[in-house]
Scaffold this motif. Structure first.
Motif, mmCIF file in Angstrom:
data_model
loop_
_atom_site.group_PDB
_atom_site.id
_atom_site.type_symbol
_atom_site.label_atom_id
_atom_site.label_comp_id
_atom_site.label_asym_id
_atom_site.label_seq_id
_atom_site.Cartn_x
_atom_site.Cartn_y
_atom_site.Cartn_z
ATOM 1 N N ASP A 108 -24.629 -25.986 57.559
ATOM 2 C CA ASP A 108 -23.764 -24.935 57.028
ATOM 3 C C ASP A 108 -22.383 -25.483 56.678
ATOM 4 O O ASP A 108 -21.811 -26.283 57.422
ATOM 5 C CB ASP A 108 -23.632 -23.798 58.028
ATOM 6 N N LYS A 109 -21.892 -25.045 55.533
ATOM 7 C CA LYS A 109 -20.552 -25.373 55.068
ATOM 8 C C LYS A 109 -19.932 -24.081 54.545
ATOM 9 O O LYS A 109 -20.642 -23.088 54.350
ATOM 10 C CB LYS A 109 -20.617 -26.409 53.930
ATOM 11 N N PRO A 110 -18.632 -24.056 54.310
ATOM 12 C CA PRO A 110 -18.044 -22.854 53.717
ATOM 13 C C PRO A 110 -18.758 -22.473 52.427
ATOM 14 O O PRO A 110 -18.917 -23.291 51.526
ATOM 15 C CB PRO A 110 -16.592 -23.279 53.451
ATOM 16 N N GLY A 111 -19.243 -21.253 52.378
ATOM 17 C CA GLY A 111 -19.934 -20.776 51.189
ATOM 18 C C GLY A 111 -21.393 -21.170 51.100
ATOM 19 O O GLY A 111 -22.059 -20.870 50.106
ATOM 20 N N ARG A 112 -21.926 -21.849 52.133
ATOM 21 C CA ARG A 112 -23.324 -22.280 52.099
ATOM 22 C C ARG A 112 -23.962 -22.193 53.475
ATOM 23 O O ARG A 112 -23.411 -22.703 54.453
ATOM 24 C CB ARG A 112 -23.439 -23.720 51.586
ATOM 25 N N LYS A 113 -25.125 -21.556 53.536
ATOM 26 C CA LYS A 113 -25.944 -21.560 54.738
ATOM 27 C C LYS A 113 -27.301 -22.156 54.362
ATOM 28 O O LYS A 113 -28.015 -21.594 53.527
ATOM 29 C CB LYS A 113 -26.123 -20.144 55.285
ATOM 30 N N LEU A 114 -27.643 -23.276 54.985
ATOM 31 C CA LEU A 114 -28.835 -24.026 54.592
ATOM 32 C C LEU A 114 -29.555 -24.555 55.827
ATOM 33 O O LEU A 114 -28.927 -25.113 56.729
ATOM 34 C CB LEU A 114 -28.435 -25.199 53.691
ATOM 35 N N SER A 115 -30.869 -24.380 55.855
ATOM 36 C CA SER A 115 -31.689 -24.907 56.945
ATOM 37 C C SER A 115 -32.819 -25.764 56.401
ATOM 38 O O SER A 115 -33.387 -25.472 55.341
ATOM 39 C CB SER A 115 -32.313 -23.765 57.767
#
Length: 266
Positions: A100-107
């Motif tokens: 996860d980064k600002p503006g992104r949620k990724l798994s």
């Protein structure tokens, strides 16, 4: 990002057959493995960081059984072990890394679906797993983008196994199992859902799509196989898939590795 999935049918066995010698040539950014058939004492230290990839694992409580691993070059922002259902978390079937980064949620996820081929009791367990997994994936999709790699132990369509007519009543190709995948891919309700990435890239492939062969008879030599290994992706990430390849030049287990290249970086 290059993401490989491989059911190893025993991590130590696959290692003796050259899997970890082959891996550095692939320049993978992520690797999901299933069926470790080993515990922490046999994995950590020996198989935890091949080719600069950092592995995390979910082990089964039962020795020599199940277990999954997920290797990545990048360190995750969070690590999820298990998916909250004790019956199956005890069997070591889910490992998830979040990036996860600002503006992104990724798994990225490595998962091992149960097999029902050993008898009615395990088939019922498989149905319970599917019933629990469907809402879990729906909830995950509602909050984040993800790619799940897995040995699903289900062939979806007739093109996904050689002898489909002879397997209509066998575990792995039962109507209820195939209908579950229809729902997952949004083909039953038209709502859209997750994407079968290999099929998106190779919609018409038949004999070349198989990733598993029985050890009985001459199944591998005659290519009497099944497509059991998948990349499931949310539509946004699936749209970034560029290439999929099944590696059959060497045989590391009864499954073949499936590689997909995506046009994004962790």
């Amino acid at each position: 990002m290059r993401f490989i999935t491989a059911n190893l049918n025993g991590i130590r066995s696959a290692a003796t057959k050259g899997f970890f010698d082959w891996l550095p040539q692939q320049q993978a950014d992520a690797l999901g493995v299933q069926e470790l058939k080993a515990q922490a004492d046999a994995v950590e230290g020996q198989f935890c960081s091949p080719d600069g990839l950092k592995g995390h694992f979910h082990y089964a409580q039962k020795k020599g059984y199940s277990g999954v691993g997920l290797y990545t070059r990048e360190e995750p922002s969070d690590l999820i072990v298990g998916f909250g259902v004790p019956e199956f978390d005890d069997e070591g079937r889910w490992i998830e890394k979040r990036f996860d980064k600002p503006g992104r949620k990724l798994s990225l996820i490595s998962c091992y679906f149960p097999s029902g081929s050993s008898g009615p009791e395990r088939q019922e367990a498989k149905y319970r797993f599917l019933a629990a997994m469907a809402p879990h994936l729906a909830a995950l999709k509602a909050e984040r983008e993800f790619i799940l790699v897995a040995d699903v132990n289900i062939a979806h369509k007739e093109a996904d196994l050689k002898n489909w007519k002879g397997n209509l009543k066998n575990s792995g190709f039962l109507p209820e199992e195939r209908a579950w995948l229809d729902q997952l891919f949004g083909q039953a309700d038209g709502q859209g859902g997750l994407v079968d990435v290999y099929r998106q890239l190779h919609p018409d492939t038949t004999d070349a799509c198989y990733t598993w062969w029985s050890n009985r008879g001459q199944a591998y030599a005659k290519n009497v196989g099944w497509r059991l290994d998948y990349h499931f992706a949310t539509p946004k990430l699936a749209a970034l898939a560029q290439r999929a390849a099944i590696y059959k030049d060497q045989k590391f287990s009864d499954h073949a590795p499936l590689t997909v290249d995506y046009d994004f970086a962790l």
